[in-house]
Design a protein around this motif. Structure first.
Motif, PDB file in Angstrom:
ATOM      1  N   ARG A  57     -19.122  56.887   5.974  1.00 34.95           N
ATOM      2  CA  ARG A  57     -20.458  56.335   5.752  1.00 34.95           C
ATOM      3  C   ARG A  57     -21.392  56.876   6.824  1.00 34.95           C
ATOM      4  NH1 ARG A  57     -21.047  50.375   8.459  1.00 34.95           N
ATOM      5  NH2 ARG A  57     -19.723  50.818  10.246  1.00 34.95           N
ATOM      6  N   THR A  58     -22.624  57.113   6.428  1.00 34.10           N
ATOM      7  CA  THR A  58     -23.684  57.516   7.344  1.00 34.10           C
ATOM      8  C   THR A  58     -24.640  56.338   7.425  1.00 34.10           C
ATOM      9  OG1 THR A  58     -23.487  59.826   6.684  1.00 34.10           O
ATOM     10  CG2 THR A  58     -25.553  59.171   7.744  1.00 34.10           C
ATOM     11  N   TYR A  59     -24.964  55.926   8.651  1.00 34.23           N
ATOM     12  CA  TYR A  59     -25.796  54.732   8.794  1.00 34.23           C
ATOM     13  C   TYR A  59     -26.559  54.738  10.108  1.00 34.23           C
ATOM     14  CZ  TYR A  59     -22.096  52.973  11.890  1.00 34.23           C
ATOM     15  OH  TYR A  59     -21.189  52.825  12.924  1.00 34.23           O
ATOM     16  N   ARG A  60     -27.543  53.837  10.171  1.00 35.40           N
ATOM     17  CA  ARG A  60     -28.296  53.561  11.393  1.00 35.40           C
ATOM     18  C   ARG A  60     -28.105  52.092  11.710  1.00 35.40           C
ATOM     19  NH1 ARG A  60     -34.252  55.813  11.587  1.00 35.40           N
ATOM     20  NH2 ARG A  60     -33.879  55.332  13.750  1.00 35.40           N
ATOM     21  N   VAL A  61     -28.390  51.732  12.935  1.00 32.47           N
ATOM     22  CA  VAL A  61     -28.348  50.331  13.337  1.00 32.47           C
ATOM     23  C   VAL A  61     -29.779  49.915  13.635  1.00 32.47           C
ATOM     24  CG1 VAL A  61     -27.438  48.677  15.003  1.00 32.47           C
ATOM     25  CG2 VAL A  61     -26.019  50.604  14.268  1.00 32.47           C
ATOM     26  N   ASP A  62     -30.245  48.839  12.950  1.00 31.49           N
ATOM     27  CA  ASP A  62     -31.630  48.424  13.133  1.00 31.49           C
ATOM     28  C   ASP A  62     -31.802  47.587  14.410  1.00 31.49           C
ATOM     29  OD1 ASP A  62     -30.861  45.773  12.560  1.00 31.49           O
ATOM     30  OD2 ASP A  62     -31.697  45.806  10.532  1.00 31.49           O
ATOM     31  N   PHE A  63     -33.022  47.154  14.664  1.00 33.34           N
ATOM     32  CA  PHE A  63     -33.333  46.428  15.893  1.00 33.34           C
ATOM     33  C   PHE A  63     -32.613  45.082  15.970  1.00 33.34           C
ATOM     34  CE2 PHE A  63     -36.431  45.021  12.823  1.00 33.34           C
ATOM     35  CZ  PHE A  63     -36.607  43.676  13.090  1.00 33.34           C
ATOM     36  N   LYS A  64     -32.131  44.583  14.834  1.00 31.48           N
ATOM     37  CA  LYS A  64     -31.372  43.330  14.817  1.00 31.48           C
ATOM     38  C   LYS A  64     -29.874  43.559  14.992  1.00 31.48           C
ATOM     39  CE  LYS A  64     -34.537  41.160  11.513  1.00 31.48           C
ATOM     40  NZ  LYS A  64     -34.662  40.637  10.138  1.00 31.48           N
ATOM     41  N   GLY A  65     -29.480  44.837  15.105  1.00 29.77           N
ATOM     42  CA  GLY A  65     -28.071  45.163  15.236  1.00 29.77           C
ATOM     43  C   GLY A  65     -27.339  45.247  13.912  1.00 29.77           C
ATOM     44  N   GLN A  66     -28.091  45.312  12.809  1.00 33.85           N
ATOM     45  CA  GLN A  66     -27.501  45.384  11.475  1.00 33.85           C
ATOM     46  C   GLN A  66     -27.369  46.843  11.028  1.00 33.85           C
ATOM     47  OE1 GLN A  66     -26.534  42.515   9.735  1.00 33.85           O
ATOM     48  NE2 GLN A  66     -27.042  41.550  11.679  1.00 33.85           N
ATOM     49  N   ASP A  67     -26.246  47.164  10.399  1.00 37.34           N
ATOM     50  CA  ASP A  67     -26.056  48.500   9.849  1.00 37.34           C
ATOM     51  C   ASP A  67     -26.945  48.694   8.621  1.00 37.34           C
ATOM     52  OD1 ASP A  67     -24.061  48.665  11.734  1.00 37.34           O
ATOM     53  OD2 ASP A  67     -22.403  48.655  10.299  1.00 37.34           O
ATOM     54  N   GLN A  68     -27.562  49.850   8.541  1.00 38.36           N
ATOM     55  CA  GLN A  68     -28.336  50.248   7.364  1.00 38.36           C
ATOM     56  C   GLN A  68     -27.696  51.524   6.827  1.00 38.36           C
ATOM     57  OE1 GLN A  68     -32.263  50.546   9.089  1.00 38.36           O
ATOM     58  NE2 GLN A  68     -32.774  48.486   8.393  1.00 38.36           N
ATOM     59  N   ILE A  69     -26.878  51.362   5.815  1.00 37.11           N
ATOM     60  CA  ILE A  69     -26.102  52.485   5.298  1.00 37.11           C
ATOM     61  C   ILE A  69     -26.981  53.362   4.411  1.00 37.11           C
ATOM     62  CG2 ILE A  69     -24.094  53.165   3.927  1.00 37.11           C
ATOM     63  CD1 ILE A  69     -22.777  50.519   4.868  1.00 37.11           C
ATOM     64  N   ILE A  70     -26.964  54.642   4.733  1.00 33.52           N
ATOM     65  CA  ILE A  70     -27.786  55.624   4.042  1.00 33.52           C
ATOM     66  C   ILE A  70     -26.985  56.348   2.965  1.00 33.52           C
ATOM     67  CG2 ILE A  70     -29.236  57.693   4.366  1.00 33.52           C
ATOM     68  CD1 ILE A  70     -30.148  55.155   5.948  1.00 33.52           C
ATOM     69  N   TYR A  71     -25.695  56.593   3.248  1.00 34.00           N
ATOM     70  CA  TYR A  71     -24.932  57.508   2.405  1.00 34.00           C
ATOM     71  C   TYR A  71     -23.443  57.239   2.580  1.00 34.00           C
ATOM     72  CZ  TYR A  71     -23.307  62.172   0.811  1.00 34.00           C
ATOM     73  OH  TYR A  71     -22.701  63.196   0.160  1.00 34.00           O
ATOM     74  N   PHE A  72     -22.707  57.360   1.501  1.00 36.68           N
ATOM     75  CA  PHE A  72     -21.246  57.364   1.543  1.00 36.68           C
ATOM     76  C   PHE A  72     -20.770  58.739   1.110  1.00 36.68           C
ATOM     77  CE2 PHE A  72     -22.070  52.818   0.777  1.00 36.68           C
ATOM     78  CZ  PHE A  72     -21.314  52.264   1.801  1.00 36.68           C
ATOM     79  N   ALA A  73     -19.628  59.153   1.621  1.00 37.94           N
ATOM     80  CA  ALA A  73     -19.024  60.424   1.199  1.00 37.94           C
ATOM     81  C   ALA A  73     -17.534  60.197   0.986  1.00 37.94           C
ATOM     82  CB  ALA A  73     -19.260  61.508   2.247  1.00 37.94           C
TER      83      ALA A  73
END
Length: 194
Positions: A57-73
């Motif tokens: 999975r490709t993701y970022r972590v937002d300011f609340k510490g939550q994962d925001q998943i952009i892409y799965f491979a």
């Protein structure tokens, strides 16, 4: 370890055995444990990866510490941070293994040499990038136009292989909703299908 990748190449291109061997001689296999990083935020992505087995999975972590998943491979899909790769700037993303995975990695230099030196391979990569752009456009359209229920149904229809492999929390993150909302929508969808 390269069986899936070899089959991928044979099924999608017209390469000679010599060209396939040249491509395979320029890759490095890497095994990832569940949760192990392939790329971390702040690192420069100097590779292009092909998923031989498993799921990333490709993701970022937002300011609340939550994962925001952009892409799965998953198997037969490509992974990496294209922006970081092209600009050689620090990545804004994490890439990690959702399950035990095997990835084939090309260094930036080797990958570019192979794309330029083997026209059929270069065409395959261009076609793959075009499909990825279309998928990205469709995902953006879904995110801004669909209701939560429509997003979930679209995900199920277009990602059948993923739906049964992923934890509900990751699906919720990918769809931009809370796990509670996803649970409610799943229940509604199940009731409608009966």
């Amino acid at each position: 370890m390269f069986e899936t990748f070899q089959k991928y190449l044979i099924d999608r291109t017209r390469l000679s055995q010599t060209e396939i061997e040249l491509i395979l001689s320029n890759v490095k296999p890497r095994k990832l444990r569940k949760g192990q990083y392939l790329l971390q935020e702040g690192d420069i992505c100097n590779f292009v990866g092909f998923v031989e087995s498993g799921c990333l999975r490709t993701y970022r972590v937002d300011f609340k510490g939550q994962d925001q998943i952009i892409y799965f491979a998953i198997e037969n899909w490509w992974a990496g941070d294209r922006e970081s790769y092209l600009s050689q700037s620090p990545s804004r993303f994490y890439i990690d293994a959702v399950e035990e995975s095997e990835v084939i990695l090309f260094t930036k230099g080797d990958f570019e040499n192979l794309c330029g030196g083997i026209p059929a391979f270069g065409k395959l990569i261009n076609a793959t990038l075009e499909k990825a752009l279309i998928a990205s456009q469709n995902r953006i359209h879904s995110a801004i136009s669909f209701t939560a229920e429509e997003k979930y149904i679209d995900f199920l229809n277009s990602n059948t292989q993923l739906a049964n492999r992923l934890p509900q929390q990751m699906i919720a993150s990918y769809l931009g909703m809370t796990p509670e909302t996803l649970s409610r929508i799943r229940n509604i969808t199940i009731k409608k299908s009966k």
